[in-house]
Design a protein around this motif. Structure first.
Motif, PDB file in Angstrom:
ATOM      1  N   ILE A  47       0.863  -1.182   0.000  1.00 36.53           N
ATOM      2  CA  ILE A  47       0.000   0.000   0.000  1.00 36.53           C
ATOM      3  C   ILE A  47       0.895   1.226   0.000  1.00 36.53           C
ATOM      4  CG2 ILE A  47      -1.807   1.254   1.233  1.00 36.53           C
ATOM      5  CD1 ILE A  47      -2.744  -1.420   2.364  1.00 36.53           C
ATOM      6  N   ARG A  48       0.748   2.037  -1.037  1.00 37.07           N
ATOM      7  CA  ARG A  48       1.633   3.179  -1.250  1.00 37.07           C
ATOM      8  C   ARG A  48       0.831   4.445  -1.540  1.00 37.07           C
ATOM      9  NH1 ARG A  48       6.954   1.329  -2.863  1.00 37.07           N
ATOM     10  NH2 ARG A  48       7.008  -0.944  -3.114  1.00 37.07           N
TER      11      ARG A  48
ATOM     12  N   ALA B  48      -3.123   5.823  -1.184  1.00 38.42           N
ATOM     13  CA  ALA B  48      -3.856   4.681  -0.632  1.00 38.42           C
ATOM     14  C   ALA B  48      -3.601   4.536   0.860  1.00 38.42           C
ATOM     15  CB  ALA B  48      -3.480   3.398  -1.362  1.00 38.42           C
ATOM     16  N   ARG B  49      -2.434   4.996   1.317  1.00 40.08           N
ATOM     17  CA  ARG B  49      -2.144   4.948   2.751  1.00 40.08           C
ATOM     18  C   ARG B  49      -3.066   5.891   3.514  1.00 40.08           C
ATOM     19  NH1 ARG B  49       3.315   2.793   3.039  1.00 40.08           N
ATOM     20  NH2 ARG B  49       3.849   3.924   4.933  1.00 40.08           N
TER      21      ARG B  49
ATOM     22  N   GLY C  70       6.645   4.438   2.051  1.00 40.02           N
ATOM     23  CA  GLY C  70       5.757   3.931   1.012  1.00 40.02           C
ATOM     24  C   GLY C  70       6.065   4.504  -0.344  1.00 40.02           C
TER      25      GLY C  70
ATOM     26  N   SER D 260       7.544  -2.084   0.709  1.00 32.68           N
ATOM     27  CA  SER D 260       6.929  -1.061   1.550  1.00 32.68           C
ATOM     28  C   SER D 260       6.826  -1.587   2.977  1.00 32.68           C
ATOM     29  CB  SER D 260       5.532  -0.721   1.013  1.00 32.68           C
ATOM     30  OG  SER D 260       4.781   0.014   1.950  1.00 32.68           O
TER      31      SER D 260
ATOM     32  N   MET E 133       1.863  -0.875  -8.267  1.00 36.92           N
ATOM     33  CA  MET E 133       0.885   0.148  -7.896  1.00 36.92           C
ATOM     34  C   MET E 133      -0.566  -0.295  -8.059  1.00 36.92           C
ATOM     35  SD  MET E 133       2.472   2.685  -6.670  1.00 36.92           S
ATOM     36  CE  MET E 133       0.991   3.679  -6.526  1.00 36.92           C
TER      37      MET E 133
ATOM     38  N   SER F  95      -2.790  -0.062  -4.834  1.00 37.74           N
ATOM     39  CA  SER F  95      -2.860   1.304  -4.319  1.00 37.74           C
ATOM     40  C   SER F  95      -3.755   2.193  -5.180  1.00 37.74           C
ATOM     41  CB  SER F  95      -1.448   1.901  -4.225  1.00 37.74           C
ATOM     42  OG  SER F  95      -0.679   1.195  -3.275  1.00 37.74           O
TER      43      SER F  95
ATOM     44  N   GLU G 278      -7.314   3.985  -4.176  1.00 33.12           N
ATOM     45  CA  GLU G 278      -7.462   5.427  -4.368  1.00 33.12           C
ATOM     46  C   GLU G 278      -8.627   5.712  -5.315  1.00 33.12           C
ATOM     47  OE1 GLU G 278      -4.944   9.187  -6.226  1.00 33.12           O
ATOM     48  OE2 GLU G 278      -3.954   7.257  -5.898  1.00 33.12           O
TER      49      GLU G 278
ATOM     50  N   ALA H 125       3.931   7.169  -6.371  1.00 33.95           N
ATOM     51  CA  ALA H 125       3.787   7.403  -4.928  1.00 33.95           C
ATOM     52  C   ALA H 125       3.719   8.905  -4.675  1.00 33.95           C
ATOM     53  CB  ALA H 125       4.959   6.783  -4.177  1.00 33.95           C
TER      54      ALA H 125
END
Length: 398
Positions: free
Chosen positions: A46-47, A50-51, A92, A98, A300, A303, A307, A387
């Motif tokens: 998770i980057r 999305a974090r 991340g 990660s 990705m 993530s 998002e 990211a």
């Protein structure tokens, strides 16, 4: 008025979307082909924004409690010697590993638990037909049931059946020439806490990652026409094919192939991206891999799916009372498409550059990686430009 939404796919993107739509007071139903929550799959990370999504969901702590605790990625030679090592990046950002590495099945289960009381789940069923009209979408399921919804969202993966039903010409898959199989094998005392990447001549690669459950999640990848017909084979045939391709690969290939034969979670796919000129058609929209799979080598996929789910939910809620129901879907695509274009920008020469044809090419790659790791700099295939700064991530009112 949008008050009732059907989502196809109970993986990651679908339940994330349902979570936020439920927050907005919109009724959601998820239909899933599998008989229960999909628990198969490899590590995902998770980057970027999305974090922030999992923070706003209130799920960051439980997700972190389920991480694999992978310490980083080591590039090894045929003797098992580490030639380059990249540790976990706690930010991340653009790194191989990660600090939020979690099994896909564990993350799917967390999202299911967070939505099961507010979302209706229809397991063991699929969408068979869609009929759109001015006031909704009539959905006919493979089970024989029918139901009307205001919107239908396809979050059912790279080979989305809902996408094929909705778009007359589905020429969205852009193949990258790589074929990968995934399976779980028992770990031993020498495997350690680092993921290990091994290249063999012939553009072959073995990746073994500790999963925190006493096993290794293993990937065999090859760039060769010999694997192009894999989809014509059953699982046992695919296993035989990969044994033929990797029988002389070296390192621990013999142990891995023997364990592969007994693996019950084996699956194989070609590595591809999904590129659609539009992510919606009237009352049906695409989300996650069904809309814009950036391919596993981008790092990705999960993530941007999370998002995208957050942004899509926000725009549906923001425009729910608008007479033109397409405005929310158009706003979602307008905001996410630049982000997706960045996520789909693979490093120059990828994936071939990371999978050399010759022993000499592998030696050169390991030298470059070793030098880069010694200097403490990122490499040309250590993540991507996706990211992004979390401070730029929009917050919706749910």
């Amino acid at each position: 008025m949008i008050s009732k939404v059907l989502i196809s796919g109970a993986g990651i993107a679908g339940p994330t979307l349902a979570f936020w739509l439920n927050r907005a007071g919109i009724e959601t139903t998820i239909v899933e082909r599998a008989p229960s929550v999909p628990t198969a799959g490899q590590q995902i990370d998770i980057r970027g924004p999305a974090r922030e999504v999992i923070k706003r969901m209130g799920l960051e702590d439980v997700i972190r409690s389920k991480t694999t605790d992978e310490r980083g990625l080591a590039f090894i030679d045929s003797t098992g010697k580490t030639r380059a090592a990249y540790g976990v990046d706690a930010s991340g950002g653009d790194s191989f590993s990660s600090d939020i590495e979690i099994l896909r099945g564990d993350l799917a289960s967390i999202f299911y638990e967070a939505t099961k009381d507010t979302t209706e789940y229809k397991f063991g069923d699929t969408i068979a037909e869609l009929h759109q009209s001015n006031d909704g979408v009539e959905v006919h399921f493979a089970s024989g049931a029918s139901q009307r919804f205001d919107l239908v969202i396809a979050a059912d993966g790279m080979r989305s059946t809902t996408r094929k039903i909705t778009f007359d010409s589905d020429d969205s898959l852009k193949h990258l020439g790589m074929y990968t199989c995934y399976f779980t094998i028992p770990a031993n005392d020498t495997d350690g806490e680092w993921a290990k990447w091994y290249n063999a001549p012939g553009r072959r690669c073995i990746l073994a990652r500790p999963d925190g459950h006493g096993s290794l999640r293993t990937y065999l990848s090859v760039m060769s026409g010999a694997a192009a017909h894999y989809h014509e084979l059953d699982t046992n045939g695919q296993k035989r094919l990969m044994r033929e391709i990797f029988s002389d690969a070296g390192w621990e290939s013999e142990r891995i192939l023997d364990s592969m034969d007994a693996a019950t979670d084996f699956y194989m796919q070609d590595i591809a991206q999904v590129k659609m000129p539009s992510w919606s058609r009237d009352r049906v929209a695409l989300l996650g891999d069904a809309a814009y799979c950036p391919s596993p080598i981008s790092g990705m996929g999960t993530s941007v799916a999370m998002e995208g789910a957050y942004v899509l939910a926000g725009e549906i809620a923001r425009h729910r009372d608008n007479e033109d129901h397409t405005k929310g879907l158009q706003a979602y695509e307008r905001k996410m498409r630049p982000r997706i274009e960045k996520a789909q920008e693979l490093p120059p020469g990828a994936p071939a550059l990371a999978n050399p044809q010759t022993s000499w090419g592998i030696s050169v790659m390991l030298f470059v990686l070793g030098l880069a790791s010694w200097l403490g700099v990122a490499t040309w295939f250590s993540g991507g430009p996706a990211a992004a700064d979390e401070a730029q991530f929009e917050e919706y009112e749910f």
